[in-house]
Write a protein that holds these residues in place. Structure first.
Motif, mmCIF file in Angstrom:
data_model
loop_
_atom_site.group_PDB
_atom_site.id
_atom_site.type_symbol
_atom_site.label_atom_id
_atom_site.label_comp_id
_atom_site.label_asym_id
_atom_site.label_seq_id
_atom_site.Cartn_x
_atom_site.Cartn_y
_atom_site.Cartn_z
ATOM 1 N N ILE A 1 40.278 -51.134 -40.421
ATOM 2 C CA ILE A 1 40.087 -52.387 -39.639
ATOM 3 C C ILE A 1 41.321 -52.184 -38.457
ATOM 4 C CG2 ILE A 1 40.014 -54.872 -39.272
ATOM 5 C CD1 ILE A 1 39.018 -54.826 -42.112
ATOM 6 N N ASP A 2 40.959 -52.418 -37.227
ATOM 7 C CA ASP A 2 41.779 -52.301 -36.222
ATOM 8 C C ASP A 2 42.141 -53.772 -35.418
ATOM 9 O OD1 ASP A 2 43.528 -50.676 -34.018
ATOM 10 O OD2 ASP A 2 42.046 -51.994 -32.943
ATOM 11 N N THR A 3 43.185 -54.058 -35.596
ATOM 12 C CA THR A 3 43.553 -55.432 -34.830
ATOM 13 C C THR A 3 44.912 -55.479 -33.988
ATOM 14 O OG1 THR A 3 43.953 -57.851 -35.534
ATOM 15 C CG2 THR A 3 44.778 -56.422 -36.978
ATOM 16 N N ALA A 4 45.366 -56.487 -33.651
ATOM 17 C CA ALA A 4 46.623 -56.499 -32.985
ATOM 18 C C ALA A 4 47.254 -58.130 -32.812
ATOM 19 C CB ALA A 4 46.385 -56.096 -31.374
ATOM 20 N N LEU B 1 42.570 -49.720 -44.501
ATOM 21 C CA LEU B 1 43.887 -49.405 -43.766
ATOM 22 C C LEU B 1 43.867 -50.412 -42.740
ATOM 23 C CD1 LEU B 1 46.556 -47.635 -42.903
ATOM 24 C CD2 LEU B 1 44.779 -46.170 -41.500
ATOM 25 N N VAL B 2 44.840 -51.471 -42.742
ATOM 26 C CA VAL B 2 44.746 -52.389 -41.581
ATOM 27 C C VAL B 2 45.710 -51.716 -40.407
ATOM 28 C CG1 VAL B 2 45.505 -54.415 -40.768
ATOM 29 C CG2 VAL B 2 44.498 -54.416 -42.934
ATOM 30 N N ALA B 3 45.088 -51.523 -39.265
ATOM 31 C CA ALA B 3 45.909 -50.841 -38.130
ATOM 32 C C ALA B 3 46.128 -51.898 -37.239
ATOM 33 C CB ALA B 3 45.001 -49.836 -37.355
ATOM 34 N N THR B 4 47.498 -52.241 -36.959
ATOM 35 C CA THR B 4 47.526 -53.428 -35.924
ATOM 36 C C THR B 4 48.430 -52.724 -35.012
ATOM 37 O OG1 THR B 4 48.238 -55.814 -35.780
ATOM 38 C CG2 THR B 4 49.521 -54.507 -37.314
ATOM 39 N N GLU C 1 62.962 -47.685 -41.864
ATOM 40 C CA GLU C 1 63.359 -48.638 -42.520
ATOM 41 C C GLU C 1 62.367 -48.914 -43.459
ATOM 42 O OE1 GLU C 1 63.698 -51.467 -39.594
ATOM 43 O OE2 GLU C 1 65.516 -50.349 -38.497
ATOM 44 N N GLY C 2 61.040 -48.225 -43.516
ATOM 45 C CA GLY C 2 59.846 -48.388 -44.676
ATOM 46 C C GLY C 2 59.158 -49.721 -44.105
ATOM 47 N N LYS C 3 59.255 -50.289 -42.976
ATOM 48 C CA LYS C 3 58.362 -51.312 -42.486
ATOM 49 C C LYS C 3 57.115 -50.928 -42.220
ATOM 50 C CE LYS C 3 61.985 -54.266 -41.857
ATOM 51 N NZ LYS C 3 63.414 -54.837 -41.034
ATOM 52 N N ILE C 4 56.786 -49.685 -41.726
ATOM 53 C CA ILE C 4 55.476 -49.304 -41.490
ATOM 54 C C ILE C 4 55.493 -47.917 -42.035
ATOM 55 C CG2 ILE C 4 55.785 -50.458 -39.160
ATOM 56 C CD1 ILE C 4 55.863 -48.017 -37.905
ATOM 57 N N LEU C 5 54.246 -47.927 -42.345
ATOM 58 C CA LEU C 5 53.932 -46.435 -43.414
ATOM 59 C C LEU C 5 53.439 -45.108 -42.376
ATOM 60 C CD1 LEU C 5 51.946 -47.878 -46.338
ATOM 61 C CD2 LEU C 5 54.370 -47.404 -46.140
ATOM 62 N N MET C 6 52.844 -45.664 -41.294
ATOM 63 C CA MET C 6 52.365 -44.724 -40.300
ATOM 64 C C MET C 6 52.737 -45.277 -38.997
ATOM 65 S SD MET C 6 49.059 -42.779 -42.151
ATOM 66 C CE MET C 6 47.987 -44.347 -42.232
ATOM 67 N N ALA C 7 52.749 -44.367 -37.763
ATOM 68 C CA ALA C 7 52.860 -44.887 -36.404
ATOM 69 C C ALA C 7 52.056 -44.274 -35.536
ATOM 70 C CB ALA C 7 54.309 -44.644 -36.024
ATOM 71 N N GLY C 8 51.358 -45.094 -34.618
ATOM 72 C CA GLY C 8 50.469 -44.638 -33.545
ATOM 73 C C GLY C 8 50.882 -45.107 -32.036
#
Ligand SMILES: NC(=O)c1ccc[n+]([C@@H]2O[C@H](COP(=O)([O-])OP(=O)(O)OC[C@H]3O[C@@H](n4cnc5c(N)ncnc54)[C@H](OP(=O)(O)O)[C@@H]3O)[C@@H](O)[C@H]2O)c1
Length: 286
Positions: free
Chosen positions: A47-50, A82-85, A149-156
């Motif tokens: 699910i893509d959000t922002a 997977l929540v992608a924000t 810092e482990g605050k995000i698991l993956m980056a885009g």
């Protein structure tokens, strides 16, 4: 549903774009939650959000709160979703979108998203759009810190050309997992980025894959081959559009937006349509 890789995870080949549930013209909350649930019922796991999906800064984070609420209320398991924000945009409330690429801002925005989503680490965090006043490497550098810092698991990243994709990959030390750019029958100029992502082995996430909110019905009018192929395979022109994207690369994961359960169910079904190479070329040319 067909699955596709993104970073070290696997998700449904077709996701859900949350934006129509949060911006101008959105449905009421009940319908919004029902739409997300219909999508999960159909097997969608991305699910893509922002944070900027809202009517204005007074409700910044509306979309993320909605997704968190919908996931919490879903009767089935949601661990594989997977929540992608995204961060880097704000909405002043006059309909416009402002960009904010200062790395300190991006990190602050991510902290706020973590709280709204109610998670310890965000599954996929995307830098929303280049800020012409801030060097790209600095904005993307914030993602590198957030990963460390482990605050995000993956980056885009989003709205990036090939040069920016390569620079982001360098800044992130090879940890860029996705690029989210506009791509649809009417907007094909990011085909180069789609192919580049395929070469790099990272996900390409077409945004507004059906031409944007309220424009999905223009496909058959402006690109008649999509209606022609739809008749041949017994699907809708919108479903053929999504199937065409899937055929264009093994890393493509479209995120059609929906404001109703009906479309949230119809779109994922497109992952089951296989097109012949001849049909794909006809759609390419239409
Ligand atoms: N990164 C960025 O800068 C950026 C920019 C824009 C969007 N996005 C992301 O991309 C997502 C998708 O883009 P979008 O929502 O702008 O536009 P879109 O997906 O191209 O189109 C959404 C529209 O398509 C209709 N629709 C969806 N599935 C359909 C189907 N199977 N058959 C017929 N109609 C269908 C919806 O109708 P109903 O409303 O009637 O359901 C809605 O009006 C957004 O939700 C957002 O997550 C990202």
């Amino acid at each position: 549903m067909q699955q596709r890789p993104i970073g070290d995870r696997t998700v449904s080949a077709i996701g859900l774009g949350e934006m129509p549930l949060s911006i101008e013209g959105r449905p009421d909350r009940r319908q919004a939650i029902a739409t997300i649930h219909a999508s999960l019922d159909a097997g969608v796991t991305i699910i893509d959000t922002a944070d900027a999906y809202s009517l204005g800064v007074h409700e910044h984070g509306h979309g993320e709160e909605l997704v968190a609420e919908a996931l919490a209320a879903y009767p089935g398991p949601t661990d594989d979703v997977l929540v992608a924000t995204k961060g880097g945009h704000r909405r002043p409330g006059d309909g416009s979108w402002t960009v904010h690429g200062d790395p300190a801002y991006v990190k602050e925005a991510c902290e706020a998203s973590l709280k709204r989503l109610g998670v310890e680490a965000i599954g996929l965090y995307q830098y929303h759009r280049p800020d012409p006043t801030v060097p790209w490497a600095e904005s993307v550098g914030a993602l590198a810190d957030l990963l460390d810092e482990g605050k995000i698991l993956m980056a885009g990243v989003s709205n990036a050309n090939v040069a920016r994709i390569d620079e982001a990959q360098q800044v992130l030390g090879g940890r860029l997992v996705s690029v989210q750019n506009e791509f649809s029958p009417r907007f094909r100029s990011s085909e180069g980025e789609l192919e580049h992502c395929e070469r790099l082995g990272i996900a390409f996430i077409p945004w507004s894959p059906l031409g944007g909110i309220g424009n999905a019905d223009d496909i058959q009018r402006d690109h008649p081959a999509f209606a022609e192929v739809a008749a041949e395979v017994g699907a809708s022109p919108q479903q053929v559009t999504l199937a065409w994207m899937l055929a264009k690369g093994s890393r493509v994961i479209p995120i059609p937006g929906s404001s109703r359960p009906e479309t949230a169910i119809a779109s994922p079904a497109a992952a089951g349509i296989s097109l012949t190479p001849e049909q794909v070329s006809r759609l390419d040319a239409s």
